[in-house]
Design an enzyme around this catalytic site. Sequence first.
Site, PDB file in Angstrom:
ATOM      1  N   HIS A  17       6.036  11.840 -14.354  1.00  7.86           N
ATOM      2  CA  HIS A  17       5.484  10.646 -14.623  1.00  7.86           C
ATOM      3  C   HIS A  17       5.488   9.793 -13.016  1.00  7.86           C
ATOM      4  CE1 HIS A  17       4.005   6.871 -16.499  1.00  7.86           C
ATOM      5  NE2 HIS A  17       5.160   5.983 -15.646  1.00  7.86           N
TER       6      HIS A  17
ATOM      7  N   GLU B 246      -0.239  12.492 -15.713  1.00  4.55           N
ATOM      8  CA  GLU B 246       1.030  13.368 -16.830  1.00  4.55           C
ATOM      9  C   GLU B 246       0.315  14.632 -17.620  1.00  4.55           C
ATOM     10  OE1 GLU B 246       2.018  10.326 -19.043  1.00  4.55           O
ATOM     11  OE2 GLU B 246       2.909   9.234 -17.698  1.00  4.55           O
TER      12      GLU B 246
END
Length: 191
Positions: A21, A152
């Site tokens: 992330h 992601e």
Amino acid sequence: MTIAYSAMNGKEDTLFNPTCHAYFNLSDRRDLTTHEMQINSTGILDVNDQMIPTGEVVPVANTPYDFRDFSNVALAVGKVHGLDTAYVVNGPGQGTKPVAVLRDRESGRQITVNSDRNGLVVYTPEEIADQNMSFSRDHGEPANKNEGIALECQMLPDAIHQDNFGDIVLPRYSKQTYRFSFTYDRIKNED
């Protein structure tokens, strides 16, 4: 930079769907106005009001989520009030076709993302109040909303409840690569 995740030898079936992330901002600005992105995807996951996937894939054509060709990130983010979107990657695992390319028009900086996963969650921090978030280049100043973007790579969210979203039970190995460059590569979407 390559990130490899592996998990093995669990005594019981265990869910495993890791991702990274990290936020990217390739410009010298505190926003994404000069960023363009291309994603190797023709569909996103439909979600309910709690952001749980319904199992349906929605085509991106003619929507603000359409990044099949390079499109301005800030314009799309403004239309949908921030991205928190799961893209279904075309042809994952081939290793030769990037999942996504993010580039900055002004600086020429670019990140090319490769992965063997079938999903890419794209997230911009729309709600950052009280998050204590800052970018190192901002010298401690609090981040602006949507100042960065996370790419992601993962198996599609809620795969444990959707038969066609992929296997996330151990043992599992996955890999994603972020390549930084100053050139503009284009990826061609599969139909």
